[in-house]
Design a protein around this motif. Structure first.
Motif, PDB file in Angstrom:
ATOM      1  N   LEU A 112       0.832  -1.203   0.000  1.00  0.00           N
ATOM      2  CA  LEU A 112       0.000   0.000   0.000  1.00  0.00           C
ATOM      3  C   LEU A 112       0.865   1.251   0.000  1.00  0.00           C
ATOM      4  O   LEU A 112       1.988   1.250   0.487  1.00  0.00           O
ATOM      5  N   ALA A 113       0.294   2.347  -0.521  1.00  0.00           N
ATOM      6  CA  ALA A 113       1.084   3.545  -0.775  1.00  0.00           C
ATOM      7  C   ALA A 113       0.961   4.622   0.293  1.00  0.00           C
ATOM      8  O   ALA A 113       1.683   5.618   0.230  1.00  0.00           O
ATOM      9  N   SER A 114       0.077   4.456   1.266  1.00  0.00           N
ATOM     10  CA  SER A 114      -0.107   5.506   2.260  1.00  0.00           C
ATOM     11  C   SER A 114      -0.798   4.963   3.503  1.00  0.00           C
ATOM     12  O   SER A 114      -1.457   3.921   3.448  1.00  0.00           O
ATOM     13  N   PRO A 115      -0.680   5.686   4.635  1.00  0.00           N
ATOM     14  CA  PRO A 115      -1.410   5.283   5.835  1.00  0.00           C
ATOM     15  C   PRO A 115      -2.923   5.244   5.625  1.00  0.00           C
ATOM     16  O   PRO A 115      -3.615   4.391   6.194  1.00  0.00           O
ATOM     17  N   ALA A 116      -3.448   6.161   4.812  1.00  0.00           N
ATOM     18  CA  ALA A 116      -4.887   6.155   4.549  1.00  0.00           C
ATOM     19  C   ALA A 116      -5.316   4.854   3.886  1.00  0.00           C
ATOM     20  O   ALA A 116      -6.430   4.353   4.132  1.00  0.00           O
ATOM     21  N   GLU A 117      -4.452   4.292   3.052  1.00  0.00           N
ATOM     22  CA  GLU A 117      -4.793   3.026   2.396  1.00  0.00           C
ATOM     23  C   GLU A 117      -4.768   1.857   3.374  1.00  0.00           C
ATOM     24  O   GLU A 117      -5.494   0.872   3.186  1.00  0.00           O
ATOM     25  N   ASN A 311       6.995  -0.354   7.010  1.00  0.00           N
ATOM     26  CA  ASN A 311       7.643   0.151   5.802  1.00  0.00           C
ATOM     27  C   ASN A 311       7.295   1.622   5.567  1.00  0.00           C
ATOM     28  O   ASN A 311       8.172   2.471   5.343  1.00  0.00           O
ATOM     29  N   LEU A 312       6.008   1.953   5.648  1.00  0.00           N
ATOM     30  CA  LEU A 312       5.581   3.334   5.456  1.00  0.00           C
ATOM     31  C   LEU A 312       6.111   4.236   6.564  1.00  0.00           C
ATOM     32  O   LEU A 312       6.459   5.401   6.332  1.00  0.00           O
ATOM     33  N   ALA A 313       6.190   3.708   7.792  1.00  0.00           N
ATOM     34  CA  ALA A 313       6.671   4.500   8.918  1.00  0.00           C
ATOM     35  C   ALA A 313       8.120   4.940   8.715  1.00  0.00           C
ATOM     36  O   ALA A 313       8.517   6.028   9.165  1.00  0.00           O
ATOM     37  N   PRO A 337       4.601   8.783   0.887  1.00  0.00           N
ATOM     38  CA  PRO A 337       5.299   9.764   1.726  1.00  0.00           C
ATOM     39  C   PRO A 337       6.467  10.479   1.058  1.00  0.00           C
ATOM     40  O   PRO A 337       6.721  11.655   1.333  1.00  0.00           O
ATOM     41  N   LEU A 338       7.170   9.790   0.158  1.00  0.00           N
ATOM     42  CA  LEU A 338       8.350  10.417  -0.448  1.00  0.00           C
ATOM     43  C   LEU A 338       8.016  11.538  -1.407  1.00  0.00           C
ATOM     44  O   LEU A 338       8.904  12.297  -1.811  1.00  0.00           O
ATOM     45  N   GLU A 339       6.736  11.649  -1.804  1.00  0.00           N
ATOM     46  CA  GLU A 339       6.375  12.751  -2.708  1.00  0.00           C
ATOM     47  C   GLU A 339       6.667  14.095  -2.049  1.00  0.00           C
ATOM     48  O   GLU A 339       7.069  15.047  -2.717  1.00  0.00           O
ATOM     49  N   GLU A 340       6.442  14.197  -0.738  1.00  0.00           N
ATOM     50  CA  GLU A 340       6.712  15.453  -0.038  1.00  0.00           C
ATOM     51  C   GLU A 340       8.202  15.793  -0.072  1.00  0.00           C
ATOM     52  O   GLU A 340       8.596  16.946  -0.289  1.00  0.00           O
ATOM     53  N   LEU A 341       9.055  14.773   0.132  1.00  0.00           N
ATOM     54  CA  LEU A 341      10.499  15.010   0.061  1.00  0.00           C
ATOM     55  C   LEU A 341      10.918  15.380  -1.357  1.00  0.00           C
ATOM     56  O   LEU A 341      11.803  16.226  -1.553  1.00  0.00           O
TER      57      LEU A 341
END
Length: 346
Positions: A112-117, A311-313, A337-341
């Motif tokens: 999954l790509a995000s915590p929301a998912e 992994n996401l954390a 998450p890496l989109e922000e970086l």
């Protein structure tokens, strides 16, 4: 009873370099296992690329092909579906499959790509009868099963540190296997916190921003730590090192264990020939058995959601420049998450 199987995201047509064929042709791996399973009929595939879909259908003699996977779900009504697309597409496809009545969904990693998912999948599991598994197939590989057996049997005493390298890879596409293996070795004990750091510039792969180099450091309940270096050979020439109070297990390549303990050093070798097919056969067989009413396999959502959260954390920690405690308190973030970086680097 024969179960009807389908694959979404069939993979690229033609020959690919060995280092790229596994990921970009993973739909062929799933299809081959379904075709070989005596309790499964591979009936359909979906892919937005017409050429890729035609080549895949010809390879496995699949009767039905669709550009839109939602049409496949409506018209074929498969019992088992493999999702072999990029991570950013998984959540929507998982929901569509679950709400269409698919019995078991076998999803590729990263999950999954995000915590929301993560929250979306938990809701799906509560609201539908769908069974969701993730391709953490190394839980079925003999060498890793032996490593778990040794750790759990006390061969190295109390576990202190599990460390591994990912030269040339990132913390998600390959790193997810090592997060999952460390959990597997440690009897799937909860991870309490994660600290991560990442160098992100302008690299993109698999539909999302990715890192040039990232490190994850995390702590299990009980005190054992995990360390994964996505930028180089942290423990060269070893793939992985498991250190305990009384000894150490070193993985050399993917076939040899070097075990050091109070009684000296010994080696155990696990020939790689046939291991790939056997590992996949066991994983797919476990998912099919689950779909037919058997128990949840070790690659089911119960474990997979926890691995995905760790992994996401690691990425969230890099973004926030702070330790991330688990379980996640804020699960509202809806992007990779890496989109922000990547935005801040640009």
């Amino acid at each position: 009873m024969t179960l009807r199987a389908a694959v979404i995201g069939v993979g690229r047509a033609g020959d690919l370099p060995a280092e790229r064929s596994g990921g970009f042709k993973i739909g062929y791996v799933h299809a081959g296992q379904y075709r070989a399973h005596p309790g499964v009929d591979l009936v359909a595939g979906a892919d937005v690329n017409e050429e890729n879909l035609a080549a895949w259908r010809a390879e496995f003699d699949v009767p039905h092909g669709y550009a839109d996977y939602r049409e496949l779900l409506a018209e074929v009504e498969p019992d088992v579906v493999s999702i072999c697309t990029y991570v950013g597409l998984h959540a929507r496809m998982l929901e569509d499959c679950a709400r269409a009545g698919v019995r078991a969904i076998f999803c590729e990693k990263p999950f999954l790509a995000s915590p929301a998912e993560l929250e979306l999948v938990r809701r799906l599991l509560a609201e539908t009868d769908a069974k969701i598994a993730v391709a953490h197939i190394r839980r079925y590989q003999p060498v890793f099963r032996r490593m778990r057996e040794l750790v759990q049997g006390g061969a190295i005493g109390r576990p202190l540190l599990f460390s591994a390298s990912l030269p040339g890879w990132d913390l998600s596409e390959w790193g997810t296997h090592w997060f999952d293996m460390f959990r597997f070795f440690n009897d799937d004990a909860p991870v309490e916190w994660v600290m991560g750091q990442a160098r992100v510039r302008d690299a993109r792969a698999y539909g999302h921003a990715t890192e040039e180099h990232a490190i994850a450091y995390f702590s299990f309940a009980g005190g054992c730590k995990g360390l994964i270096d996505g930028g180089g050979d942290l423990v060269q020439p070893y793939v992985m090192v498991l250190t305990g109070e009384d000894g150490e297990i070193r993985l050399v390549g993917n076939e040899t264990l070097r075990i050091a303990g109070p009684d000296g050093v010994r080696e155990e070798t696990f020939p790689g020939e046939g291991a790939w097919d056997a590992m996949w056969r066991d994983a797919v067989g476990a998912v099919v058995d689950w779909a037919a009413g058997g128990p949840e396999p070790t690659i089911g959502a119960t474990n997979a959601l926890q691995t995905a959260e760790v992994n996401l954390a690691a990425y969230l920690s890099a973004v926030r420049r702070d330790r991330v405690d688990l379980p996640l308190a804020d699960r509202s973030l809806a992007e990779w998450p890496l989109e922000e970086l990547a935005r801040s680097a640009g």
